[in-house]
Every structure is written in structure tokens, then in C-alpha cells.
Design a protein around this motif. Structure first.
Motif, short mmCIF file in Angstrom:
data_model
loop_
_atom_site.label_atom_id
_atom_site.label_comp_id
_atom_site.label_asym_id
_atom_site.label_seq_id
_atom_site.Cartn_x
_atom_site.Cartn_y
_atom_site.Cartn_z
N ALA A 195 39.79 -58.37 -32.89
CA ALA A 195 40.09 -58.80 -32.62
C ALA A 195 39.36 -60.55 -33.29
O ALA A 195 38.49 -60.40 -32.10
N ALA A 200 42.34 -62.42 -37.96
CA ALA A 200 43.48 -63.08 -38.15
C ALA A 200 43.84 -63.77 -39.46
O ALA A 200 44.74 -63.87 -39.87
N THR A 209 51.33 -62.68 -38.94
CA THR A 209 50.82 -63.20 -37.57
C THR A 209 49.81 -62.73 -37.27
O THR A 209 49.84 -61.35 -37.06
N GLU A 211 49.04 -61.56 -34.13
CA GLU A 211 49.70 -60.55 -32.86
C GLU A 211 50.58 -59.37 -33.35
O GLU A 211 50.51 -58.20 -33.25
N GLU A 212 51.28 -59.50 -34.57
CA GLU A 212 52.43 -58.98 -35.32
C GLU A 212 51.14 -57.73 -35.97
O GLU A 212 51.31 -56.54 -36.11
N GLN A 214 47.97 -56.99 -35.09
CA GLN A 214 47.35 -56.58 -34.37
C GLN A 214 47.78 -55.39 -34.28
O GLN A 214 47.81 -54.17 -33.36
N GLN A 215 49.50 -55.44 -33.23
CA GLN A 215 50.21 -54.83 -33.00
C GLN A 215 50.12 -53.33 -33.73
O GLN A 215 51.25 -52.57 -33.53
N ARG A 225 45.37 -49.85 -29.29
CA ARG A 225 45.25 -51.25 -28.67
C ARG A 225 43.74 -51.23 -30.48
O ARG A 225 43.34 -50.21 -30.79
N GLN A 228 38.31 -55.42 -28.90
CA GLN A 228 37.63 -56.87 -28.77
C GLN A 228 36.39 -56.89 -28.91
O GLN A 228 35.00 -55.87 -29.13
#
Ligand code: NDP
Length: 259
Positions: A195, A200, A209, A211-212, A214-215, A225, A228
Motif C-alpha cells: 500500500a 493508489a 478507490t 481501499e477497493e 486493496q480488498q 491482506r 505495508q
């Protein structure tokens, strides 16, 4: 935290943000004097200022200084390495982290996007390693860690990036052979989805987005997951440390178990 890098000088390219900034933090919290090199001097200076105020860095005796350099420019690379070696007092570890992505399917990929990605991700590592090795060979001591990627195995829309990151693995294996007799270890890490602003931007390009996006990646990753930046930084620090003294020429995948 152990001060494994006390008294050592570390260069991290592309360290104004993302994985590079996390790597600079990791080395500084283990006592290193770190040169944060980035295209964007303001960003590098903000990172350096933040890290120099970090209690973990202060208590470990680490320090951070910002340097501007376009790592695709041979003259600029030679100048900045000469400056870093003079000001920091040496060079023990080089992390070739600067990188960009310019994704597209082959039929839509412009030559300029091919060249920019090959030059920024691969040629820069050659230029920086070449500048660093002169000092490291003379000292008979050094560690180089290069940023490859899981995409080196192939990834739709990333012909340029996959080629550059596969090239990093070949460069790493070869430099390990050439520089081993001078007590220089050369390794690579190949992260999966981490991330950062790079991923991004990928999300934005495909209309999601962060978040979407990454999910969706998390759902197909065994650890469930995304990664990082700190989880890459810790492996880079391991490879640059004496804990990995007999590891050279390797590429370590950091991708949550995905095949
Ligand atoms: P970021 O985009 O967050 O950071 C990359 C940094 O490199 C930026 O500060 C950028 O500056 C700098 N940079 C780009 N071009 C140059 C240049 N010519 N000279 C100097 N600095 C430059 O990326 P990440 O932290 O995500 O990625 C770091 C490395 O990890 C890259 O090599 C990337 O390919 C690799 N990687 C990342 C993965 C991920 O999922 N994030 C996965 C696998 C590998 P500016 O923004 O000003 O251009």
C-alpha cells in the motif's frame, strides 16, 4: 531496537515516500546515517526532518539527510554519490528503490512509457551500483539491495515494468558474482502488492478507490491482506545486515504467500 547499523552510512534512492521512506526509517532506527535521495527535494527534506525528530531514530543515534538526484542521470548520480561519501563519511549500504510504473497493454504502450520505466527502474540501479561499487570495492565491504517485484514473473499491463523488474533479478545475480570477492553482498527483494502511492495510482487508473483495490488483492492473497512498506523495509534491512552475511545473489519475495 537493535542498533545493527550504528556507524554505517546508507543510501536509499526514491526515499521521499513509500517503501523508500519506510526503509530510511528502519535503517535510522537501527543507528545508521541515512541519505534520503529523491527526485523531489522538498519531499526528501520533509522525510528527513520527520525522521530526525523520531524518538526511535534519536535514541538509536541515527541521522538522516536529504539529497536531490534524478537517478536516471549518470552525471547527477556520480555527483550525488561523491557528495554523500564526502559528507556522510562513507557508504556501506545502497538500496536501489527509486521506481515508477506506466502501465498499459502492449498495443497501447508508447515507446516513451517503455523507456521511462526501463530507465527509472533498471538503468538507475546499474548507475547507482556502479557509482557505489568504486567506494565499496576499495573498502572491501558493502551491501546492495535492489527492488524487484512480483511482477517480474509477468503481469498483464506491465510489459515494461515486468521486464525492468526481471532485469533487476539478473543484474542482482550478476553483481553478486562480480563483487563477491570484494566482500560485497548483492540481493533483491520482490514485493507483491504494497500500500503506497504507486498502488493508489494503479487503483485510480482502473477506476477503483485504493481501499477497493486493496480488498480485491487481499482476497486472493494467502495472508488475506496487502503488505505495508515497513514489511518490505524489515527484509531489506535484514539483507543489508550481518544477519545475512552469507546471502548473496538472491531475490526474496515479500508477497503474503501468493504464487
Ligand atoms: P512510490 O511511488 O511511493 O515512491 C517512489 C519514489 O521514487 C518517489 O518518491 C519518486 O519520486 C522516486 N523516484 C521516481 N523516479 C525517480 C528518479 N528518476 N530519481 C529519483 N527518485 C525517483 O513507490 P513505492 O514506494 O511503491 O515503490 C518503491 C519501489 O518498490 C519501486 O522500485 C517499486 O517499483 C517497487 N515495488 C513497489 C511495489 C508496490 O506494491 N508498491 C511492489 C513491488 C515493487 P517522485 O514521486 O517525485 O517521482
Amino acid at each position: 531496537m537493535n542498533a545493527r547499523f550504528s556507524g554505517q552510512n546508507v543510501v536509499v534512492t526514491g526515499a521521499g515516500q513509500g517503501i523508500g521512506a519506510a526503509t530510511a526509517r528502519r535503517f535510522a532506527t537501527e543507528g545508521a546515517s541515512v541519505a534520503v535521495v529523491d527526485l523531489d527535494l522538498d519531499r526528501a527534506e520533509r522525510t528527513a526532518e520527520e525522521l530526525n525528530a523520531d524518538p526511535g531514530v534519536v535514541s538509536a543515534g541515527g541521522s538522516v539527510r536529504a539529497w536531490r538526484c534524478d537517478v536516471t542521470d549518470q552525471a547527477a548520480v556520480e555527483d550525488v554519490f561523491a557528495g554523500i561519501i564526502e559528507v556522510h563519511g562513507g557508504l556501506d549500504v545502497l538500496v536501489n528503490n527509486a521506481g515508477i510504473a506506466r502501465d498499459n497493454l502492449l498495443f497501447k504502450m508508447e515507446l516513451s512509457d517503455w523507456q521511462a520505466v526501463l530507465t527509472t527502474n533498471l538503468t538507475s540501479a546499474y548507475l547507482c551500483a556502479r557509482a557505489a561499487q568504486a567506494h565499496m570495492v576499495a573498502k572491501r565491504h558493502g551491501k546492495i539491495v535492489n527492488l524487484s517485484s512480483r511482477s517480474a514473473l509477468g503481469n498483464v499491463g506491465q510489459a515494461n515494468y515486468a521486464a525492468a523488474k526481471a532485469g533487476i533479478q539478473g543484474l542482482t545475480a550478476t553483481l553478486a558474482m562480480e563483487l563477491g570477492r570484494f566482500n560485497i553482498n548483492v540481493n533483491a527483494v520482490a514485493p507483491g502488492y504494497i500500500a503506497t502511492s504507486m498502488t493508489a495510482q494503479t487503483a485510480q487508473r482502473v477506476g477503483s478507490t485504493p481501499e477497493e483495490h486493496q480488498q480485491a488483492v487481499a482476497a486472493r492473497t494467502p495472508l488475506g491482506r496487502v503488505g505495508q512498506p515497513e514489511e518490505v523495509a524489515s527484509v531489506i534491512a535484514f539483507l543489508a545486515s550481518d544477519d545475512a552475511s552469507y546471502v548473496s545473489g538472491q531475490t526474496v519475495y515479500i508477497n503474503g504467500g501468493a504464487r
